[in-house]
Motif scaffolding. Sequence first.
Motif, PDB file in Angstrom:
ATOM      1  N   VAL A 444       0.856  -1.188   0.000  1.00 32.56           N
ATOM      2  CA  VAL A 444       0.000   0.000   0.000  1.00 32.56           C
ATOM      3  C   VAL A 444       0.888   1.232   0.000  1.00 32.56           C
ATOM      4  O   VAL A 444       1.763   1.369   0.861  1.00 32.56           O
ATOM      5  N   GLY A 445       0.679   2.122  -0.970  1.00 35.88           N
ATOM      6  CA  GLY A 445       1.472   3.345  -1.033  1.00 35.88           C
ATOM      7  C   GLY A 445       1.418   3.959  -2.417  1.00 35.88           C
ATOM      8  O   GLY A 445       0.842   3.385  -3.345  1.00 35.88           O
ATOM      9  N   PRO A 446       2.000   5.150  -2.588  1.00 39.91           N
ATOM     10  CA  PRO A 446       1.996   5.818  -3.896  1.00 39.91           C
ATOM     11  C   PRO A 446       2.675   4.968  -4.961  1.00 39.91           C
ATOM     12  O   PRO A 446       3.609   4.208  -4.680  1.00 39.91           O
ATOM     13  N   SER A 447       2.199   5.098  -6.197  1.00 40.00           N
ATOM     14  CA  SER A 447       2.764   4.338  -7.304  1.00 40.00           C
ATOM     15  C   SER A 447       2.607   5.132  -8.599  1.00 40.00           C
ATOM     16  O   SER A 447       1.635   5.870  -8.761  1.00 40.00           O
ATOM     17  N   ASP A 448       3.588   4.978  -9.488  1.00 40.42           N
ATOM     18  CA  ASP A 448       3.530   5.677 -10.781  1.00 40.42           C
ATOM     19  C   ASP A 448       2.752   4.889 -11.824  1.00 40.42           C
ATOM     20  O   ASP A 448       2.424   5.416 -12.888  1.00 40.42           O
ATOM     21  N   THR A 449       2.504   3.631 -11.566  1.00 42.65           N
ATOM     22  CA  THR A 449       1.818   2.788 -12.543  1.00 42.65           C
ATOM     23  C   THR A 449       0.601   2.143 -11.895  1.00 42.65           C
ATOM     24  O   THR A 449       0.538   1.993 -10.669  1.00 42.65           O
ATOM     25  N   ALA A 450      -0.345   1.762 -12.722  1.00 41.59           N
ATOM     26  CA  ALA A 450      -1.548   1.090 -12.236  1.00 41.59           C
ATOM     27  C   ALA A 450      -2.185   0.335 -13.387  1.00 41.59           C
ATOM     28  O   ALA A 450      -2.022   0.690 -14.560  1.00 41.59           O
ATOM     29  N   ASP A 451      -2.890  -0.722 -13.051  1.00 43.13           N
ATOM     30  CA  ASP A 451      -3.680  -1.451 -14.047  1.00 43.13           C
ATOM     31  C   ASP A 451      -5.078  -0.877 -14.159  1.00 43.13           C
ATOM     32  O   ASP A 451      -5.733  -1.018 -15.189  1.00 43.13           O
ATOM     33  N   ALA A 452      -5.541  -0.250 -13.070  1.00 42.86           N
ATOM     34  CA  ALA A 452      -6.893   0.318 -13.068  1.00 42.86           C
ATOM     35  C   ALA A 452      -6.920   1.564 -12.189  1.00 42.86           C
ATOM     36  O   ALA A 452      -6.261   1.618 -11.150  1.00 42.86           O
ATOM     37  N   ALA A 565     -16.876  -1.188 -10.630  1.00 44.40           N
ATOM     38  CA  ALA A 565     -15.761  -2.087 -10.295  1.00 44.40           C
ATOM     39  C   ALA A 565     -16.174  -3.180  -9.325  1.00 44.40           C
ATOM     40  O   ALA A 565     -15.411  -4.126  -9.099  1.00 44.40           O
ATOM     41  N   LYS A 566     -17.344  -3.077  -8.737  1.00 43.59           N
ATOM     42  CA  LYS A 566     -17.785  -4.067  -7.759  1.00 43.59           C
ATOM     43  C   LYS A 566     -17.797  -5.456  -8.400  1.00 43.59           C
ATOM     44  O   LYS A 566     -18.330  -5.651  -9.490  1.00 43.59           O
ATOM     45  N   GLY A 567     -17.167  -6.404  -7.727  1.00 43.52           N
ATOM     46  CA  GLY A 567     -17.055  -7.749  -8.269  1.00 43.52           C
ATOM     47  C   GLY A 567     -15.834  -7.960  -9.141  1.00 43.52           C
ATOM     48  O   GLY A 567     -15.572  -9.080  -9.571  1.00 43.52           O
ATOM     49  N   ARG A 568     -15.084  -6.892  -9.419  1.00 45.11           N
ATOM     50  CA  ARG A 568     -13.887  -6.974 -10.248  1.00 45.11           C
ATOM     51  C   ARG A 568     -12.640  -6.888  -9.379  1.00 45.11           C
ATOM     52  O   ARG A 568     -12.691  -6.538  -8.207  1.00 45.11           O
ATOM     53  N   GLU A 569     -11.477  -7.181  -9.970  1.00 46.71           N
ATOM     54  CA  GLU A 569     -10.199  -7.040  -9.280  1.00 46.71           C
ATOM     55  C   GLU A 569      -9.100  -6.856 -10.309  1.00 46.71           C
ATOM     56  O   GLU A 569      -9.223  -7.297 -11.457  1.00 46.71           O
ATOM     57  N   TRP A 570      -8.013  -6.171  -9.895  1.00 42.22           N
ATOM     58  CA  TRP A 570      -6.855  -5.928 -10.753  1.00 42.22           C
ATOM     59  C   TRP A 570      -5.592  -6.063  -9.907  1.00 42.22           C
ATOM     60  O   TRP A 570      -5.635  -5.877  -8.685  1.00 42.22           O
ATOM     61  N   PRO A 571      -4.463  -6.342 -10.537  1.00 38.91           N
ATOM     62  CA  PRO A 571      -3.218  -6.441  -9.754  1.00 38.91           C
ATOM     63  C   PRO A 571      -2.870  -5.146  -9.026  1.00 38.91           C
ATOM     64  O   PRO A 571      -2.591  -5.161  -7.828  1.00 38.91           O
ATOM     65  N   CYS A 572      -2.865  -4.026  -9.755  1.00 42.02           N
ATOM     66  CA  CYS A 572      -2.474  -2.745  -9.162  1.00 42.02           C
ATOM     67  C   CYS A 572      -3.595  -1.735  -9.389  1.00 42.02           C
ATOM     68  O   CYS A 572      -3.994  -1.505 -10.535  1.00 42.02           O
ATOM     69  N   VAL A 573      -4.059  -1.128  -8.311  1.00 40.67           N
ATOM     70  CA  VAL A 573      -5.206  -0.216  -8.371  1.00 40.67           C
ATOM     71  C   VAL A 573      -4.802   1.133  -7.799  1.00 40.67           C
ATOM     72  O   VAL A 573      -4.124   1.217  -6.768  1.00 40.67           O
ATOM     73  N   GLN A 574      -5.247   2.198  -8.480  1.00 36.93           N
ATOM     74  CA  GLN A 574      -5.038   3.564  -8.003  1.00 36.93           C
ATOM     75  C   GLN A 574      -6.395   4.218  -7.769  1.00 36.93           C
ATOM     76  O   GLN A 574      -7.308   4.075  -8.594  1.00 36.93           O
ATOM     77  N   ILE A 575      -6.539   4.913  -6.649  1.00 34.13           N
ATOM     78  CA  ILE A 575      -7.786   5.606  -6.321  1.00 34.13           C
ATOM     79  C   ILE A 575      -7.722   7.024  -6.874  1.00 34.13           C
ATOM     80  O   ILE A 575      -6.762   7.761  -6.617  1.00 34.13           O
ATOM     81  N   THR A 611     -10.540  -2.608  -1.938  1.00 30.91           N
ATOM     82  CA  THR A 611     -10.450  -4.074  -1.942  1.00 30.91           C
ATOM     83  C   THR A 611     -10.492  -4.668  -3.344  1.00 30.91           C
ATOM     84  O   THR A 611     -10.637  -5.885  -3.492  1.00 30.91           O
ATOM     85  N   ARG A 612     -10.338  -3.829  -4.367  1.00 33.16           N
ATOM     86  CA  ARG A 612     -10.250  -4.363  -5.739  1.00 33.16           C
ATOM     87  C   ARG A 612      -8.814  -4.752  -6.091  1.00 33.16           C
ATOM     88  O   ARG A 612      -8.586  -5.389  -7.125  1.00 33.16           O
ATOM     89  N   ALA A 613      -7.836  -4.378  -5.276  1.00 34.49           N
ATOM     90  CA  ALA A 613      -6.419  -4.601  -5.598  1.00 34.49           C
ATOM     91  C   ALA A 613      -5.961  -5.964  -5.098  1.00 34.49           C
ATOM     92  O   ALA A 613      -6.357  -6.409  -4.014  1.00 34.49           O
ATOM     93  N   ARG A 614      -5.073  -6.603  -5.867  1.00 35.50           N
ATOM     94  CA  ARG A 614      -4.480  -7.877  -5.460  1.00 35.50           C
ATOM     95  C   ARG A 614      -3.036  -7.712  -4.989  1.00 35.50           C
ATOM     96  O   ARG A 614      -2.644  -8.290  -3.986  1.00 35.50           O
ATOM     97  N   ARG A 615      -2.223  -6.936  -5.725  1.00 35.30           N
ATOM     98  CA  ARG A 615      -0.799  -6.834  -5.393  1.00 35.30           C
ATOM     99  C   ARG A 615      -0.410  -5.477  -4.815  1.00 35.30           C
ATOM    100  O   ARG A 615       0.479  -5.410  -3.959  1.00 35.30           O
ATOM    101  N   HIS A 616      -1.036  -4.400  -5.311  1.00 38.65           N
ATOM    102  CA  HIS A 616      -0.658  -3.076  -4.821  1.00 38.65           C
ATOM    103  C   HIS A 616      -1.851  -2.129  -4.883  1.00 38.65           C
ATOM    104  O   HIS A 616      -2.627  -2.152  -5.837  1.00 38.65           O
ATOM    105  N   LEU A 617      -1.958  -1.293  -3.835  1.00 40.30           N
ATOM    106  CA  LEU A 617      -2.982  -0.253  -3.788  1.00 40.30           C
ATOM    107  C   LEU A 617      -2.307   1.096  -3.614  1.00 40.30           C
ATOM    108  O   LEU A 617      -1.537   1.298  -2.667  1.00 40.30           O
ATOM    109  N   ASP A 618      -2.602   2.010  -4.527  1.00 46.39           N
ATOM    110  CA  ASP A 618      -2.191   3.409  -4.380  1.00 46.39           C
ATOM    111  C   ASP A 618      -3.417   4.172  -3.872  1.00 46.39           C
ATOM    112  O   ASP A 618      -4.357   4.415  -4.634  1.00 46.39           O
TER     113      ASP A 618
END
Length: 672
Positions: A444-452, A565-575, A611-618
């Motif tokens: 969990v933290g800031p990230s320059d990349t995201a899948d969603a 997005a409800k019911g979906r998931e992605w590796p890396c998610v940005q809010i 809670t849509r993120a699997r590997r990383h949440l920004d």
Amino acid sequence: MSGGSGPGAHLPGPDEERPDLFGSAAGPVDPRLPAGSAEVSWSPRDELRRLVGELVRAAGLSQGMVNAEINRRLGVRSRTGAGPDVIRAIKVARAWLAGLAAEDAAPSATGSRDSAPGVLERRPRTAPATERAGTPRAPLRTGAPRFRATEEQEAAVEVFLSRRHLALQAGAGTGKTTTLTLLARADRRRGRYLAFNKSIATDAARKFPAGVACRTAHSLAYQAVGHRYDQRLRAPRKPAWKAGVALGIGPAMQVRIGDRTVTNRGLSYAVIRTVRRFCQSADTVLRPHHVPWLRGLAAEDLHSQLATVVLPYAQKAWEDLQNPAGGAMRFEHDHYLKMWAMEQPLIRSDYLLLDEAQDTNPVLEEVFSAQRAHAQLVMVGDSAQAIYGWRGARDVMTDFDGEQLALSQSFRFGPALAQEANRWLTVVESPIRLTGAPSLTTTVGPSDTADAILCRTNVGAMIAILRLLADNRRVALVGGGKALEDLAVAAGQLKAGHRATHPELVLFSTWGELQEYAEFDPSGQDLLPLVDVIDEHGVDVILAAVRRLCDEQDAHIVVSTAHKAKGREWPCVQIAPDFEPPPSEETDARGQPVPPPLNQEEARLAYVAVTRARRHLDPGGLAWFDSHPDAPARADAAPGRPCTPAASPRSSDRPGPGTSPWDRLRPPPPGH
């Protein structure tokens, strides 16, 4: 009853060192020894213990589930150590083993699906595994992908086999569908699974056993009632104002309410929305509370005036809809669902599984609850994800009359994200806390990349798309760009001096009027981003951007609203930034802004998003949460380092008869 092996007793796994079912510490009997052998003294208790062990291995079930099924076949909740009880249980166990052996010998390609009703499907284990409290069970082979059943899932199976009504709170990523499948495969009764939409029902049909019909409520209603209106369902789309004309709302009709003028189009829209809200309710007659609240008419007295005008036309509209030969109103699927519900239908099934129960419309809740007298009711969902109250949905789980259990072990993300989710669960006063999968590392933290990128609003999604396209990224929008296109077209109508047809903007006569409302009226602040983005970029740029959207499989990045997005998931998610609350107008003694109180509805939406993120949440647009005075503190943990999950309650810790497990799931004390 002491020594019982029913749902309340702690039953260790087949490979653990454990006491005998009736309190002794006898070891297993070698089944190869002949009856009457001098090397063994046969006892009914030892024989039952041996048979239970064989069933554990042959059926691929835990010892607790085997004993619960034996009790069910005996017609008792628990057993004593008395001789007659043991002998009866031995007969049941031997008959069950014989049935499993017959299934193995049968040449049928359908396998255990052709066995007698009431027989648990065989699930042979691939290898024994030590079973400890708080850890997953050994893998079960069910004809579906292999999985490990947790103690919480097995507790749900025990309640299901007891025929008690059940509400199962399933946190994000806790294997809700897998658990429902496990319930269905543990019992050969005929059941029905009621899905939120057709795609979910179709997917479920591939996972559930043949004895479970996977349908939507609309498909049941169509079969009973809707087919009579098939011709009306296939009719061309009809604009709201044309329906209004057919109901008697003339093209020149206008009504002055407060400082707003409601035109024929606004009245027609209100009539259609009134009927729709009525159809989503459990009411049998149209009432003022079915009339929608329009922007600019938020005061009680103004809404009352609007309802006085709208309700007579809404009544005419409902009468037209009930006539298969009518044609004034455009016929929709919710219309025949309401008609079906008002007929008080009987759904013939041994049990009903209601999915996404936290977002159930009252009309479906009424139909579902009415089956209680003849069918076992099981509802599953997550009250913390109840995010559709604005369209009439109601969380029916928390006050459900039945056993209340929970699934808290998430298989989607690791402990760090579970901690972040639990902070939002604390805000919404959820009785559960998630445990992240120890084998998964989620940061969990800031990230320059995201899948969603997940946005709070359609306008937020529009802004994100414009920024990404400017960076030459290929962008997909979950659900497509129709909603954004409609908003942009409506804005263009206002800028051109015409009234807009969009429901959100129908009461505004000019673009300037909308600008003033968005900037100065507190109830219009959520429209300010739309006004700003249109003023900055222009309608044509927005429409061109929407037309540049691509399919998800071809995109560099996906944009979605949290609702979609409800019911979906992605590796890396940005809010997205639009999750930030509006600036506070209240200040403290030092002149600093005082953050507004945390809003429950917004907190549930934030919980869904994170809670849509699997590997990383920004956290991005939710970063403000860390400094909010009412926000629960984040537990100290090294980023990305798995934390030891809290152990699930052992079977021996479960409450006794008359105590709901839900009472034990109340929120932990402050600071926990």
